[in-house]
Design an enzyme around this catalytic site. Structure first.
Site, PDB file in Angstrom:
ATOM      1  N   SER A 142       0.863  -1.180   0.000  1.00 29.04           N
ATOM      2  CA  SER A 142       0.000   0.000   0.000  1.00 29.04           C
ATOM      3  C   SER A 142       0.899   1.229   0.000  1.00 29.04           C
ATOM      4  CB  SER A 142      -0.851  -0.001   1.280  1.00 29.04           C
ATOM      5  OG  SER A 142      -1.405   1.266   1.528  1.00 29.04           O
ATOM      6  N   TYR A 155      -1.266  -0.609  10.553  1.00 30.02           N
ATOM      7  CA  TYR A 155      -1.428  -0.931   9.120  1.00 30.02           C
ATOM      8  C   TYR A 155      -0.149  -0.596   8.361  1.00 30.02           C
ATOM      9  CZ  TYR A 155      -3.525  -0.993   4.441  1.00 30.02           C
ATOM     10  OH  TYR A 155      -3.821  -1.271   3.120  1.00 30.02           O
TER      11      TYR A 155
HETATM   12  N1  LIG Z   1      -8.734  -0.301  -0.882  1.00 31.75           N
HETATM   13  C1  LIG Z   1      -7.669   0.445  -0.754  1.00 31.75           C
HETATM   14  O1  LIG Z   1      -7.743   1.691  -0.727  1.00 31.75           O
HETATM   15  C2  LIG Z   1      -6.300  -0.187  -0.662  1.00 31.75           C
HETATM   16  C3  LIG Z   1      -5.185   0.633  -0.849  1.00 31.75           C
HETATM   17  C4  LIG Z   1      -3.908   0.064  -0.774  1.00 31.75           C
HETATM   18  C5  LIG Z   1      -3.771  -1.271  -0.512  1.00 31.75           C
HETATM   19  N2  LIG Z   1      -4.859  -2.038  -0.315  1.00 31.75           N
HETATM   20  C6  LIG Z   1      -4.642  -3.459  -0.026  1.00 31.75           C
HETATM   21  O2  LIG Z   1      -5.244  -4.226  -1.043  1.00 31.75           O
HETATM   22  C7  LIG Z   1      -5.642  -5.480  -0.522  1.00 31.75           C
HETATM   23  C8  LIG Z   1      -7.099  -5.749  -0.865  1.00 31.75           C
HETATM   24  O3  LIG Z   1      -7.880  -4.682  -0.335  1.00 31.75           O
HETATM   25  P1  LIG Z   1      -9.367  -4.399  -0.811  1.00 31.75           P
HETATM   26  O4  LIG Z   1      -9.532  -2.935  -0.752  1.00 31.75           O
HETATM   27  O5  LIG Z   1      -9.678  -5.121  -2.054  1.00 31.75           O
HETATM   28  O6  LIG Z   1     -10.155  -5.049   0.436  1.00 31.75           O
HETATM   29  P2  LIG Z   1     -11.629  -5.643   0.570  1.00 31.75           P
HETATM   30  O7  LIG Z   1     -12.534  -5.101  -0.462  1.00 31.75           O
HETATM   31  O8  LIG Z   1     -11.968  -5.489   2.008  1.00 31.75           O
HETATM   32  O9  LIG Z   1     -11.409  -7.206   0.253  1.00 31.75           O
HETATM   33  C9  LIG Z   1     -10.566  -7.962   1.068  1.00 31.75           C
HETATM   34  C10 LIG Z   1     -10.540  -9.384   0.577  1.00 31.75           C
HETATM   35  O10 LIG Z   1      -9.654 -10.132   1.416  1.00 31.75           O
HETATM   36  C11 LIG Z   1     -10.364 -11.196   2.070  1.00 31.75           C
HETATM   37  N3  LIG Z   1      -9.770 -11.341   3.388  1.00 31.75           N
HETATM   38  C12 LIG Z   1      -9.659 -10.400   4.359  1.00 31.75           C
HETATM   39  N4  LIG Z   1      -9.031 -10.903   5.431  1.00 31.75           N
HETATM   40  C13 LIG Z   1      -8.714 -12.181   5.127  1.00 31.75           C
HETATM   41  C14 LIG Z   1      -8.068 -13.217   5.820  1.00 31.75           C
HETATM   42  N5  LIG Z   1      -7.614 -13.049   7.060  1.00 31.75           N
HETATM   43  N6  LIG Z   1      -7.921 -14.413   5.216  1.00 31.75           N
HETATM   44  C15 LIG Z   1      -8.386 -14.609   3.950  1.00 31.75           C
HETATM   45  N7  LIG Z   1      -9.012 -13.659   3.240  1.00 31.75           N
HETATM   46  C16 LIG Z   1      -9.181 -12.469   3.822  1.00 31.75           C
HETATM   47  C17 LIG Z   1     -11.832 -10.748   2.054  1.00 31.75           C
HETATM   48  O11 LIG Z   1     -12.749 -11.815   2.103  1.00 31.75           O
HETATM   49  P3  LIG Z   1     -13.379 -12.329   3.498  1.00 31.75           P
HETATM   50  O12 LIG Z   1     -13.779 -11.113   4.273  1.00 31.75           O
HETATM   51  O13 LIG Z   1     -14.508 -13.227   3.134  1.00 31.75           O
HETATM   52  O14 LIG Z   1     -12.270 -13.081   4.143  1.00 31.75           O
HETATM   53  C18 LIG Z   1     -11.889 -10.077   0.680  1.00 31.75           C
HETATM   54  O15 LIG Z   1     -11.990 -11.031  -0.342  1.00 31.75           O
HETATM   55  C19 LIG Z   1      -5.360  -5.429   0.986  1.00 31.75           C
HETATM   56  O16 LIG Z   1      -4.122  -6.047   1.241  1.00 31.75           O
HETATM   57  C20 LIG Z   1      -5.269  -3.938   1.268  1.00 31.75           C
HETATM   58  O17 LIG Z   1      -4.435  -3.670   2.380  1.00 31.75           O
HETATM   59  C21 LIG Z   1      -6.137  -1.540  -0.398  1.00 31.75           C
END
Ligand SMILES: NC(=O)c1ccc[n+]([C@@H]2O[C@H](COP(=O)([O-])OP(=O)(O)OC[C@H]3O[C@@H](n4cnc5c(N)ncnc54)[C@H](OP(=O)(O)O)[C@@H]3O)[C@@H](O)[C@H]2O)c1
Length: 239
Positions: A142, A155
């Site tokens: 991130s 985080y």
């Molecule tokens: N959105 C942003 O602004 C942003 C920015 C920079 C980086 N990121 C990174 O990008 C990645 C994805 O983020 P996102 O925004 O797509 O999040 P999201 O929409 O909340 O989706 C998260 C996904 O991960 C799964 N998950 C969460 N905890 C888990 C665990 N302990 N074991 C297995 N699966 C798990 C969730 O499914 P379940 O809940 O069913 O497990 C879901 O499929 C993360 O690493 C986040 O830190 C996001």
């Protein structure tokens, strides 16, 4: 550019957000998919879309923070596909709170998921990739992995760790023809950001998950195996 047709990808957090968008984008390239998330229900929407695309996929329920659950999930996926070609370590959780007030349980949850989750999944999938002498590992860090900000210490610590771990791993697996990349998105419009109090639905401020997915797919298609350069490029925020 290389074709991704017929490759096998494992995506953690493949049910929602960036992982889901990446699964759909890869399915359109003819990639076969193993998806991991914590709950069966969260797969419903992506399963529907992948079925409509006539994609080949398998889902496995596991908490990436739990080593035993991860081993079983990776085995289920490898039993179907054999060795993974593309591992996308995307599952992650966020937490906000001041350094002093955030309970240690919350610190542990974030570090266990965002850091140890990658360790567990990669340790389970990497031996078969090494055996195959080929592959890609894409770790999702991130912008918080490049700069700490107020209220984001846990985080940020986890995402800095992802970059350091990826750079070390990159050097270790380079002799096995495995490329490691680390991506540092800024704000992406997903459940992750929608849940925040200050979310203000400003399309100019938020990248869409589909844009991140497209970026990942385009980089996977590159033939170049200049690993360090690729990771450095991905480590500077493209968005
Ligand atoms: N959105 C942003 O602004 C942003 C920015 C920079 C980086 N990121 C990174 O990008 C990645 C994805 O983020 P996102 O925004 O797509 O999040 P999201 O929409 O909340 O989706 C998260 C996904 O991960 C799964 N998950 C969460 N905890 C888990 C665990 N302990 N074991 C297995 N699966 C798990 C969730 O499914 P379940 O809940 O069913 O497990 C879901 O499929 C993360 O690493 C986040 O830190 C996001």
């Amino acid at each position: 550019m290389q074709s991704l047709e017929g490759k096998k990808a494992l995506i953690t957090g493949g049910s929602r957000g960036i992982g889901r968008a990446t699964a759909i984008a890869l399915a359109k390239e003819g990639v076969e998919l193993g998806l991991i998330a914590r709950s069966e229900e969260s797969f419903q929407s992506v399963e529907k879309e992948l079925t409509a695309l006539d994609a080949t996929f398998v889902t496995a329920v596991a908490d990436v923070a739990n080593e035993q659950e991860v081993q079983l999930a990776v085995k289920k996926i490898e039993d179907k596909f054999g060795a993974i070609d593309i591992l996308i370590n995307n599952a992650g959780v966020g937490v906000r709170g001041s350094f002093l007030e955030l309970p240690t349980d919350e610190w542990k949850k974030v570090l266990d998921t965002n850091v140890m989750g990658i360790v567990h999944v990669t340790q389970a999938a990497l031996p078969a990739m090494i055996e195959k002498n080929k592959g890609d590992i894409v770790n999702i860090s991130s912008m918080s992995g490049l700069k700490g900000t107020e209220g984001s210490s846990a985080y940020s610590a986890s995402k800095f760790a992802v970059i350091g771990m990826s750079e070390s791993l990159m050097q270790e697996v380079r002799p096995h023809n495995i490329r490691v990349s680390v991506l540092t998105p800024s704000l992406v419009e997903t459940d992750f950001t929608r849940g925040r109090d200050n979310h203000d639905w400003n399309p100019d401020k938020y990248t869409q998950a589909e844009d991140v997915a497209e970026y990942i797919v385009n980089n996977l298609k590159l033939e170049q195996r200049t690993f360090i350069k690729t990771a450095a490029q991905w480590a500077t925020n493209p968005f």
